[in-house]
Write a protein that holds these residues in place. Structure first.
Motif, PDB file in Angstrom:
ATOM      1  N   SER A  55      14.600  63.311  32.550  1.00  0.00           N
ATOM      2  CA  SER A  55      14.659  62.385  33.689  1.00  0.00           C
ATOM      3  C   SER A  55      13.483  61.427  33.707  1.00  0.00           C
ATOM      4  CB  SER A  55      14.706  63.164  35.001  1.00  0.00           C
ATOM      5  OG  SER A  55      15.884  63.936  35.078  1.00  0.00           O
ATOM      6  N   LEU A  56      12.338  61.865  33.202  1.00  0.00           N
ATOM      7  CA  LEU A  56      11.150  61.014  33.180  1.00  0.00           C
ATOM      8  C   LEU A  56      11.160  59.993  32.047  1.00  0.00           C
ATOM      9  CD1 LEU A  56       8.400  63.617  34.102  1.00  0.00           C
ATOM     10  CD2 LEU A  56       9.048  61.589  35.426  1.00  0.00           C
ATOM     11  N   GLN A  57      12.219  59.958  31.256  1.00  0.00           N
ATOM     12  CA  GLN A  57      12.301  58.993  30.160  1.00  0.00           C
ATOM     13  C   GLN A  57      12.864  57.647  30.590  1.00  0.00           C
ATOM     14  OE1 GLN A  57      10.703  59.876  27.288  1.00  0.00           O
ATOM     15  NE2 GLN A  57      10.278  61.588  28.668  1.00  0.00           N
ATOM     16  N   ASP A  58      13.415  57.566  31.787  1.00  0.00           N
ATOM     17  CA  ASP A  58      14.037  56.324  32.252  1.00  0.00           C
ATOM     18  C   ASP A  58      12.960  55.255  32.460  1.00  0.00           C
ATOM     19  OD1 ASP A  58      15.234  54.251  33.881  1.00  0.00           O
ATOM     20  OD2 ASP A  58      16.846  55.681  34.320  1.00  0.00           O
ATOM     21  N   PRO A  59      13.026  54.138  31.726  1.00  0.00           N
ATOM     22  CA  PRO A  59      11.971  53.116  31.826  1.00  0.00           C
ATOM     23  C   PRO A  59      11.881  52.461  33.200  1.00  0.00           C
ATOM     24  CG  PRO A  59      13.781  52.344  30.443  1.00  0.00           C
ATOM     25  CD  PRO A  59      14.057  53.789  30.750  1.00  0.00           C
ATOM     26  N   ARG A  60      12.919  52.537  34.017  1.00  0.00           N
ATOM     27  CA  ARG A  60      12.859  51.938  35.358  1.00  0.00           C
ATOM     28  C   ARG A  60      11.786  52.592  36.225  1.00  0.00           C
ATOM     29  NH1 ARG A  60      19.030  52.512  36.959  1.00  0.00           N
ATOM     30  NH2 ARG A  60      18.642  54.423  35.770  1.00  0.00           N
ATOM     31  N   ILE A  61      11.467  53.859  35.946  1.00  0.00           N
ATOM     32  CA  ILE A  61      10.434  54.562  36.704  1.00  0.00           C
ATOM     33  C   ILE A  61       9.085  53.879  36.539  1.00  0.00           C
ATOM     34  CG2 ILE A  61       9.102  56.731  36.818  1.00  0.00           C
ATOM     35  CD1 ILE A  61      11.705  58.181  35.972  1.00  0.00           C
ATOM     36  N   TYR A  62       8.865  53.269  35.380  1.00  0.00           N
ATOM     37  CA  TYR A  62       7.537  52.785  35.011  1.00  0.00           C
ATOM     38  C   TYR A  62       7.342  51.281  35.204  1.00  0.00           C
ATOM     39  CZ  TYR A  62       7.816  57.435  33.244  1.00  0.00           C
ATOM     40  OH  TYR A  62       8.005  58.793  33.162  1.00  0.00           O
ATOM     41  N   LEU A  63       8.262  50.633  35.928  1.00  0.00           N
ATOM     42  CA  LEU A  63       8.125  49.198  36.168  1.00  0.00           C
ATOM     43  C   LEU A  63       6.861  48.865  36.947  1.00  0.00           C
ATOM     44  CD1 LEU A  63      11.794  48.191  37.082  1.00  0.00           C
ATOM     45  CD2 LEU A  63      10.548  47.697  34.960  1.00  0.00           C
TER      46      LEU A  63
END
Length: 186
Positions: A25-33
């Motif tokens: 789940s922590l691989q989604d790049p949207r988390i890191y915008l």
């Protein structure tokens, strides 16, 4: 630390074993915008959780409280919540809601559950949250909970090719208690 329960969620104190449950789940790049991190490798996340599981800074001065949030009666992770409490009776908090669970009220429910616990269980006078000025979801959440804008740090960080300004929001224990003294939809 204990599990925290809300209507739809269960916040479990972070354990090393949680790394494998949340890594995908922590691989989604949207988390890191809006945060200066990139998705962690499984090895890096495991190392981080091994370190955080102890719940204290290496010098013992700060309490590091971390939870993994699951849908209440499942092993489905929907996010994380972390708080750092300092000896001066102040603290900071941050959270991540995994994108599949955005805009469903889970961030609010998780945050209210954790903040209720923090303000009722620890000797803290106030909590702060800092966030990128472009993170409209988090800004809306803390403002809806009654957090007060304390200030703006221009050029707080530089990541992903641009400068990041940050808002700081704060809430005192007394304000939290006053806002939550009467039943309200949270």
């Amino acid at each position: 630390m204990t599990d925290l329960l809300s209507r739809r969620l269960r916040l479990e104190p972070l354990r090393s074993a949680h790394a494998s449950a949340v890594c995908a789940s922590l691989q989604d790049p949207r988390i890191y915008l809006h945060i200066p991190e990139d998705p962690p490798s499984a090895q890096d996340l495991q190392g981080r959780y091994n370190f955080l599981e102890h719940g204290r800074s290496p010098d013992g001065e700060e309490r590091w409280l971390n939870w993994i949030t699951f849908l209440r009666d499942t092993q489905t992770p929907i996010g994380t919540f972390q708080a750092t409490l300092t000896p001066d009776e102040r603290g900071t908090f941050a959270y991540i809601v995994f994108p599949a669970y955005w805009r469903q009220g889970y961030g609010r429910e998780m945050t209210v559950s954790a903040l209720d616990h923090l303000f009722s269980s620890y000797p803290i006078a106030a909590l702060r949250a800092e966030m990128d000025t472009r993170n409209q979801g988090s800004i809306g959440l803390v403002e809806s909970l009654g957090f007060v804008h304390e200030g703006t740090t221009m050029g707080a960080d530089h990541f992903k090719g641009s400068s990041s300004d940050e808002f700081t929001y704060a809430m005192t224990r007394e304000s939290w208690r006053a806002r939550n003294a009467f039943p309200m939809e949270r």
